[in-house]
Design a protein around this motif. Sequence first.
Motif, PDB file in Angstrom:
ATOM      1  N   VAL A 396     -15.238   8.814   3.829  1.00  0.00           N
ATOM      2  CA  VAL A 396     -14.865   7.975   4.969  1.00  0.00           C
ATOM      3  C   VAL A 396     -14.548   8.908   6.136  1.00  0.00           C
ATOM      4  O   VAL A 396     -13.737   9.834   5.997  1.00  0.00           O
ATOM      5  CB  VAL A 396     -13.650   7.083   4.661  1.00  0.00           C
ATOM      6  N   GLU A 397     -15.201   8.669   7.271  1.00  0.00           N
ATOM      7  CA  GLU A 397     -14.974   9.455   8.483  1.00  0.00           C
ATOM      8  C   GLU A 397     -14.399   8.535   9.558  1.00  0.00           C
ATOM      9  O   GLU A 397     -14.946   7.460   9.804  1.00  0.00           O
ATOM     10  CB  GLU A 397     -16.275  10.074   8.986  1.00  0.00           C
ATOM     11  N   MET A 414      -9.125   1.866   2.077  1.00  0.00           N
ATOM     12  CA  MET A 414     -10.100   2.763   1.472  1.00  0.00           C
ATOM     13  C   MET A 414      -9.422   3.773   0.545  1.00  0.00           C
ATOM     14  O   MET A 414      -9.932   4.086  -0.539  1.00  0.00           O
ATOM     15  CB  MET A 414     -10.886   3.503   2.568  1.00  0.00           C
ATOM     16  N   ILE A 415      -8.275   4.292   0.954  1.00  0.00           N
ATOM     17  CA  ILE A 415      -7.570   5.299   0.152  1.00  0.00           C
ATOM     18  C   ILE A 415      -6.968   4.694  -1.106  1.00  0.00           C
ATOM     19  O   ILE A 415      -7.064   5.265  -2.204  1.00  0.00           O
ATOM     20  CB  ILE A 415      -6.475   5.962   1.009  1.00  0.00           C
ATOM     21  N   ILE A 416      -6.400   3.520  -0.975  1.00  0.00           N
ATOM     22  CA  ILE A 416      -5.695   2.894  -2.105  1.00  0.00           C
ATOM     23  C   ILE A 416      -6.659   2.361  -3.156  1.00  0.00           C
ATOM     24  O   ILE A 416      -6.394   2.443  -4.362  1.00  0.00           O
ATOM     25  CB  ILE A 416      -4.778   1.760  -1.598  1.00  0.00           C
ATOM     26  N   TYR A 417      -7.834   1.850  -2.698  1.00  0.00           N
ATOM     27  CA  TYR A 417      -8.764   1.217  -3.639  1.00  0.00           C
ATOM     28  C   TYR A 417     -10.043   2.022  -3.893  1.00  0.00           C
ATOM     29  O   TYR A 417     -10.854   1.634  -4.738  1.00  0.00           O
ATOM     30  CB  TYR A 417      -9.147  -0.181  -3.137  1.00  0.00           C
ATOM     31  N   GLY A 418     -10.245   3.124  -3.181  1.00  0.00           N
ATOM     32  CA  GLY A 418     -11.478   3.907  -3.339  1.00  0.00           C
ATOM     33  C   GLY A 418     -11.440   4.761  -4.598  1.00  0.00           C
ATOM     34  O   GLY A 418     -10.984   5.912  -4.558  1.00  0.00           O
ATOM     35  N   ARG A 419     -11.949   4.265  -5.677  1.00  0.00           N
ATOM     36  CA  ARG A 419     -11.836   4.934  -6.987  1.00  0.00           C
ATOM     37  C   ARG A 419     -12.641   6.224  -7.075  1.00  0.00           C
ATOM     38  O   ARG A 419     -12.271   7.133  -7.824  1.00  0.00           O
ATOM     39  CB  ARG A 419     -12.277   3.981  -8.096  1.00  0.00           C
ATOM     40  N   VAL A 420     -13.771   6.308  -6.338  1.00  0.00           N
ATOM     41  CA  VAL A 420     -14.608   7.517  -6.415  1.00  0.00           C
ATOM     42  C   VAL A 420     -14.592   8.281  -5.101  1.00  0.00           C
ATOM     43  O   VAL A 420     -15.414   9.174  -4.888  1.00  0.00           O
ATOM     44  CB  VAL A 420     -16.055   7.161  -6.817  1.00  0.00           C
ATOM     45  N   LEU A 421     -13.645   7.952  -4.245  1.00  0.00           N
ATOM     46  CA  LEU A 421     -13.560   8.587  -2.935  1.00  0.00           C
ATOM     47  C   LEU A 421     -13.259  10.082  -3.075  1.00  0.00           C
ATOM     48  O   LEU A 421     -12.362  10.483  -3.800  1.00  0.00           O
ATOM     49  CB  LEU A 421     -12.460   7.907  -2.114  1.00  0.00           C
ATOM     50  N   GLU A 422     -14.059  10.884  -2.366  1.00  0.00           N
ATOM     51  CA  GLU A 422     -13.891  12.337  -2.414  1.00  0.00           C
ATOM     52  C   GLU A 422     -13.253  12.887  -1.150  1.00  0.00           C
ATOM     53  O   GLU A 422     -12.482  13.856  -1.218  1.00  0.00           O
ATOM     54  CB  GLU A 422     -15.253  13.007  -2.635  1.00  0.00           C
ATOM     55  N   ARG A 423     -13.571  12.289   0.026  1.00  0.00           N
ATOM     56  CA  ARG A 423     -13.065  12.821   1.291  1.00  0.00           C
ATOM     57  C   ARG A 423     -12.741  11.699   2.267  1.00  0.00           C
ATOM     58  O   ARG A 423     -13.486  10.720   2.358  1.00  0.00           O
ATOM     59  CB  ARG A 423     -14.088  13.746   1.960  1.00  0.00           C
ATOM     60  N   VAL A 424     -11.639  11.870   2.971  1.00  0.00           N
ATOM     61  CA  VAL A 424     -11.332  11.076   4.157  1.00  0.00           C
ATOM     62  C   VAL A 424     -11.103  12.071   5.285  1.00  0.00           C
ATOM     63  O   VAL A 424     -10.140  12.837   5.260  1.00  0.00           O
ATOM     64  CB  VAL A 424     -10.102  10.179   3.959  1.00  0.00           C
ATOM     65  N   GLN A 460      -9.603  14.278  -1.107  1.00  0.00           N
ATOM     66  CA  GLN A 460      -9.060  15.225  -0.151  1.00  0.00           C
ATOM     67  C   GLN A 460      -9.041  14.557   1.229  1.00  0.00           C
ATOM     68  O   GLN A 460     -10.042  13.991   1.667  1.00  0.00           O
ATOM     69  CB  GLN A 460      -9.918  16.497  -0.095  1.00  0.00           C
ATOM     70  N   ILE A 461      -7.881  14.620   1.917  1.00  0.00           N
ATOM     71  CA  ILE A 461      -7.738  14.041   3.247  1.00  0.00           C
ATOM     72  C   ILE A 461      -7.571  15.150   4.255  1.00  0.00           C
ATOM     73  O   ILE A 461      -6.674  15.991   4.120  1.00  0.00           O
ATOM     74  CB  ILE A 461      -6.534  13.086   3.306  1.00  0.00           C
ATOM     75  N   SER A 462      -8.448  15.197   5.246  1.00  0.00           N
ATOM     76  CA  SER A 462      -8.360  16.218   6.305  1.00  0.00           C
ATOM     77  C   SER A 462      -8.134  15.544   7.641  1.00  0.00           C
ATOM     78  O   SER A 462      -8.702  14.487   7.922  1.00  0.00           O
ATOM     79  CB  SER A 462      -9.626  17.068   6.347  1.00  0.00           C
ATOM     80  N   ILE A 463      -7.275  16.147   8.462  1.00  0.00           N
ATOM     81  CA  ILE A 463      -6.951  15.613   9.779  1.00  0.00           C
ATOM     82  C   ILE A 463      -7.202  16.714  10.795  1.00  0.00           C
ATOM     83  O   ILE A 463      -6.641  17.801  10.717  1.00  0.00           O
ATOM     84  CB  ILE A 463      -5.478  15.144   9.821  1.00  0.00           C
ATOM     85  N   LYS A 464      -8.065  16.429  11.770  1.00  0.00           N
ATOM     86  CA  LYS A 464      -8.464  17.436  12.749  1.00  0.00           C
ATOM     87  C   LYS A 464      -8.001  17.016  14.144  1.00  0.00           C
ATOM     88  O   LYS A 464      -7.981  15.855  14.459  1.00  0.00           O
ATOM     89  CB  LYS A 464      -9.990  17.620  12.742  1.00  0.00           C
TER      90      LYS A 464
END
Length: 464
Positions: A396-397, A414-424, A460-464
Amino acid sequence: MADNMDMFRKLSEHLILIIISFLPFKEAVRTSVLSKRWRYIWHGTRNIEFDERAFVDFRDSQEMQASQRRGFMDFALQWIQNYQGRDIDKFQLTLSKPENFNGDIQRCISFAITHNVKGLGLDFSDPTWAEDNLDNHAALLDLPLNVFGHVFLESIKLFSCNFRNSNFMNFRALKQVSFGWLELSLSFIEALLKNCPLLESLSLKKCWNLDHLKISGQNLKLKSFVADNCSLISDEIVIDAPYLRFFKYSGKMAHFEIEIHRSHMEEADLDFGIEFEHYDGIGTDLYNLLNQLYPVKVLTVCSFMLQFLPLGDEPVRMGFDMRIKHLTLKTCVHPFEFIGIRFLLNSSPYLETLTLDIGPRRIFGGYRPPVRVNFNRFWLERSIKYKCVKESLKVVEAKGFKGTMHELSLLAHMIIYGRVLERVDVTVSKEEGDNGGNENRYREIANAMLEFPRASPILQISIK
């Protein structure tokens, strides 16, 4: 690094020139500072692009701009006079207000033709012209007749540059064609498609006086078609292109009839951002358009579509299966867009990447959702589950994040329910907010997402 430099020292100047010719012109120029040996090699590049924007500051007075433009043309003429190469692959000249430079432009074009150019680009449009209004601007220059004798052109770009329609049919080797800021006719487009059997890419930007658009023809090999803010008399677009891979449309809402082959179509970009009105049945028209584009794997849609797509004849179904792997939403994350976002998530069971392009969008008043909803809790309802969020969504971008409640709620879902989420990946807005907010404040709000519960253990959550 030293090993890499040693490898370049072993290359002949001929091989270095081939490498430089693959670079954009600006990057080729920069190679001149690498060493004394590289100082002049770029002068032989086969990829030549003269752009006045490197010389002219459009914030200056007209008198100053005229002087800067003269300096730009002097540089271009001096450069081509000293050119030592033979054939060139690409020649691009970008120059607004060309009326005072007819002779110089002729010299530039003759240079390109005598060096057997394969791709010719001439852009005489003014960067101050607005693309989202109905103003038309007469072409500022005519294409010289000697160009029509160069029948081996493979690519041509003409912006605000007139030409004779009949002579244009000499270019039977064309693979890429781009027109902009021109008056065109449907009969010319049809003749172009018929007489250029190798044509793979056609782009029309701010062209006018077209009765409608019809992209079809026997043995058509077209792979890419772009219609960008063109003025159509009947607002009808017919596309019958079996090999089409990419379709981009920007402009007012139109009636679409699209025939494509499911094994070829890859990407569509739909933007009705200049539309100022809506009508009964527009939701059904948008629904039918998506139905015609169902094979696409990459889809970009605008806020207008998010607002009105769910108001068609199929609001209860709230979606249909598409093949989308990457979905980009041009949105301001306004409640009027929520049901459209839900529609597209429901329609994308194989979605892997979701991009939120957040920015100012036109929100239409008088909106009536097709179903009763609580917008404040829309993304917090546990009863709403999306197959893609649970099973396929990996990335998710969020670009232009300003930390509004609705942005946080959508990303939280997306974070709470995204079971296969790799990156936000969150990129905060660089713009000032309505209440004096700034980049640091947006980043501080975004950091709160680091504490959200996660369904995916590898997220993994990245904030730029």
